[in-house]
Structures are given as C-alpha cells and as structure tokens.
Motif scaffolding. Sequence first.
Motif, mmCIF file in Angstrom:
data_model
loop_
_atom_site.group_PDB
_atom_site.id
_atom_site.type_symbol
_atom_site.label_atom_id
_atom_site.label_comp_id
_atom_site.label_asym_id
_atom_site.label_seq_id
_atom_site.Cartn_x
_atom_site.Cartn_y
_atom_site.Cartn_z
ATOM 1 N N VAL A 1 0.854 -1.330 0.250
ATOM 2 C CA VAL A 1 -0.065 -0.095 0.062
ATOM 3 C C VAL A 1 0.980 1.369 0.032
ATOM 4 C CG1 VAL A 1 -1.893 1.313 1.121
ATOM 5 C CG2 VAL A 1 -1.837 -1.097 1.180
ATOM 6 N N LYS B 1 -0.018 7.159 -2.224
ATOM 7 C CA LYS B 1 -0.706 7.705 -3.176
ATOM 8 C C LYS B 1 -2.030 6.812 -3.342
ATOM 9 C CE LYS B 1 -0.591 8.421 -8.532
ATOM 10 N NZ LYS B 1 0.174 8.201 -9.460
ATOM 11 N N ASN B 2 -1.915 5.542 -3.011
ATOM 12 C CA ASN B 2 -3.174 4.851 -3.035
ATOM 13 C C ASN B 2 -3.995 4.922 -2.105
ATOM 14 O OD1 ASN B 2 -4.147 1.708 -2.139
ATOM 15 N ND2 ASN B 2 -4.603 2.149 -4.175
ATOM 16 N N LYS C 1 -5.706 8.264 -2.618
ATOM 17 C CA LYS C 1 -6.766 7.883 -3.770
ATOM 18 C C LYS C 1 -8.054 7.343 -3.364
ATOM 19 C CE LYS C 1 -7.215 6.010 -8.421
ATOM 20 N NZ LYS C 1 -6.499 5.255 -9.511
ATOM 21 N N THR C 2 -7.859 6.204 -2.360
ATOM 22 C CA THR C 2 -8.948 5.571 -1.971
ATOM 23 C C THR C 2 -9.729 6.269 -1.003
ATOM 24 O OG1 THR C 2 -7.532 3.420 -2.173
ATOM 25 C CG2 THR C 2 -9.600 3.275 -0.633
#
Length: 534
Positions: free
Chosen positions: A372, A375-376, A379-380
């Motif tokens: 993880v 950035k992820n 975004k999530t």
Amino acid sequence: MNVTAFATFIIVTFLVALISWFKTRRHKITTSAGLFLANRKLSFTAVGTALFFTNISAAEFVGNSESVYLNNMTVMAWGVSSVFAMLIVSEFVIPVYLKGAMSTTPDFLENRYDPQTKKLVSLVFLIGYMVNLLPIVLYTGAIALNGLFHFSDIWDISYGSSIWILVWCIGLIGSLYSILGGLKAIVISDLVLGICMFTGALLLAYFGLRHVGNGDFQQGIHTILSSKTAHFNSIGTASDAVPFSTIFTGMILMNLFYWGTEQVIVQQALASSNLEASQKGIALACAGKLLGPLLFILPGIIAVHMYSNMENTTEVFSKVVSDVSPPVLSGFIAAVIFGAAITSYSPGLNSASTLFILNLYKPFKEKKGIPVTEKNLLKTSKRFEMFASLLAMFIAPLFLFSSDSFYTFMQKINAAFSIPIFTIMFVGFVTKKVPPIAAKIGLAFCLTGYILTQMVFDTGIHFLHVLAILFVLTSAIMLIIGKLYPMEKAYIAQDKPVVDLKPWKNRHWVNGLLLLIMILLFLLFSPLYLAAAG
C-alpha cells in the motif's frame, strides 16, 4: 429573497474560502498524515477553534433555539456541562493518545484489547457518521438556509423539496472542501468563522433586543427579564427536555465519549504540535462552550417574546434572524451558518475516511500481502469520502419525518453509538487484564439494551438515565468476565510519542476558573436569579 442579504452571504462565504486557500496554498497533501492530521503541526488557537467549530453546526443554532422556545434553557446543559468532560479528557486522555502516537481513537482499543475490537468499533463509528452525524449536519444546515432565504417560496416548490436541494448543495461543497483541502484547510476556516460567529451573535442579540423593546435596546432587556422568565430556567424537572439530574448520569457519559473518544473531535487535538498546544486548545474550546447561552440560546428567548404559536418550530432561529436583522447582518449570519455546516461536515468526512483507511482498508491490504503506497491511500480515501457523502445526502432529508423535538431526537440517536463504545474504552482505561472477549460482549450487550429500551419496551425512564444504567451493567459484565478469564499478560500502555509531551503548566488554575464559570451559569439561569417569577 432580499438581494442585499444574499449578496452579503455570497461575499462573506467567498472571503472565508479565499482566506483558507491563501493560508493553505503551500500546504501540499502528499501523505495520509497530511490529509488526516495536518502533519501534527497545529497551534493551540487552531486546535481550540477547530474543536469548537467542529462541534458547532447549524444543529446548535436550530436545535437550541427550538428547544428554548418550546420549553426552557435546560438544553444549555449539553454545552455548558461539557466543560467538565473536556477538562477530564485534557488532563487524562489526550496524553495517553499522544504518548502512543495514535491517529485514531480505536488505535487504543487495538493496543488494549486486540485488532478485531479496533475494527469492530471503527465500523460502528463509520455507521454512526454516515447515518447520523453527517446527515444531521446537512439537514439542519438546509433548514437554517431555507428559513433565512425562503428558497421554497422563491423556487415555488414544497418545503421538503427545497430541503432536498439545499442538502445536496451543502453536501457537495463540503465534500470538495474535505477532499481538496484536508484537515489543514478545515481548521483555517474554523478560525475565521469563529471570529465571524461571535461578531454575528453580538449583533443579532443587539438587534433582537431592540426589536423586542420596540426600538429601545434597554427596554428589550427589561422585557425579557420581567416577563415569561420561566424560559430562562436551566434547572430542569422530570417534565423538562433535560432534567437536571441527567447531567450527573447519562449526559456526563455522553460528553466524556464525545470529547474523549469521538474520532471527529479527538482528531483535532491529535493534530496538535505538542501536548501543551492540545491542552491550551481544549481550554480555548471550553471558553467557547461557556458562551453558548449567548450564541445559541438567546435567539430562542427573543423568539418567545416575538411569536405566540409557531407551526414549524425548527425555523425559530431563522425567523428571528430574518425578522430583526438588517439585510447585511442576515446575509452575514447566513454565511456563518453555512460555514458552520461545511466545517462540521468536512471534518466528519475527513474522520470517517481516517477510520476507514487506517483501521480497515490498510490492514486488510497488508493482511493480503498487497503493498500500500501513500498515493494509493490518498486516492482511496477520496473515493470513500465521496461514497460517504452521497449516502449522507440521501439520508439527511428523511429527518423531516422525525416527530420529537429535533435536538432531543438527535441526542437519542447519538446515544445508540456513543455509550457502547465509551463503556469498553472506559473499562480499557481503568483495568489491565479485562480480555478482548469482554469488550465484544459488552459492546453487543450495551447496543442491544439501548435499542430495546428505546424502540421496543417503554421503560418510562429518561433515556439519559437508561444510558447510565446500561453503562453500569455493561461495566459490571466486563469486570466479571475479566475476573473469571483474565488476560495472561497485563496491558502496558504504548510509549512512542512523536510530539513533546510536556503539559501546560498553567492549566490547573485556568481549568478551575472555567469550572467556576460553568457553575455560575447554572446559578444565573435558575429560579434563584433570572428564572425567578417576574
């Protein structure tokens, strides 16, 4: 619609947004800590205003004014008595969170019990935010704005339809605020709106009292102090909305939960630069709560002397503003109400996202062995905030069908989520060997018991007293389980602080002064003084 009032509303709202953008334009959100905790760099003024304004939404203006108009000032107990709970949290709870470098309040439950308890409570929090906290902020904001500008008449649509439209307008703007600006932008807006709120409240009091006095401010004061004085009473009996005895039972428990474990509130204190800033900020927020009778209750008192029989009592506050204020002040107060809705809604979304990302999504991915990235996570989190916001916008208009006094109805719903969580947190704080299974059983027992007593069986007992009974029973059950099946190893508090934990040296005398003012307010608004007949 008065063009001057609406133009003032637009201008003030734009200026607040502009100031927030200017102060945060160099604050680039590249990590989850930046989005959720403002990189733990908030000053005490930022913490204090953020705590106060996150707690204040249009519900405070709408609900308090309605309750005073229909009943008396017993409703002030919710805000004024919360000072005691806030100071307990400042002294004993916040240091534990900061010492353990916690980002969410359920982090404590993972350390004290186990990861499953943390996930379970995080889920309960999320459900509470999406079906209660966020919809209520949207609903009361829509009611206030419709009452001020009469959109239903202008658009020639039903009252319910105008509430739907306004709910979606507030929800969409609040979502963008949270997603684009994060916690840093929210607290800057809180500081600006705090100044505007106190200015607007003083001006509204002046014009309202002038109106009651037929153009004479002093005569207005004489009128409200010499007639219908029963509405000044804050010492409630069993027949009042808030009996005085409930302050010492369920209310103190709900206030301790709200200021000590409610993620949307505690997150503001966890973002402080150090423990001293956090404790100073809480004291500043306490001072704001003690001004509650001026800010949120005086308009209801003024309404008692202006209107004999209102049909839609949820619009008491809006009607007073519209009828007594010059157009510029009406627009100014509308901007404050709108800002209060946004800066309660945005932190709610931000905290819901914090809980989902850090306590559910990230652990799930890591358990599956999926890497993880920051950035992820960002975004999530933004996707989740949009989902939560959409759900809240669909639920909010349904509060039109509530039959109880709105403020009481809101607190009853809050209690369903608050006391079960607070109880297992409390037992976790004061014991070392009560096992995780006790927390799970306690959570289920307390939640089920409350639902049964409020929706199935009519006990005839005030819901706040019921909360206290459930708290005692649940705690007893957990302690018995702890006695029979204790943990093999006693709980040891985490010690990995990321900020300075030196406490504020002047806190004790300042806290003592705040408690003294709290007591004096109850004496002032009682049959011993202002509520005396005639």
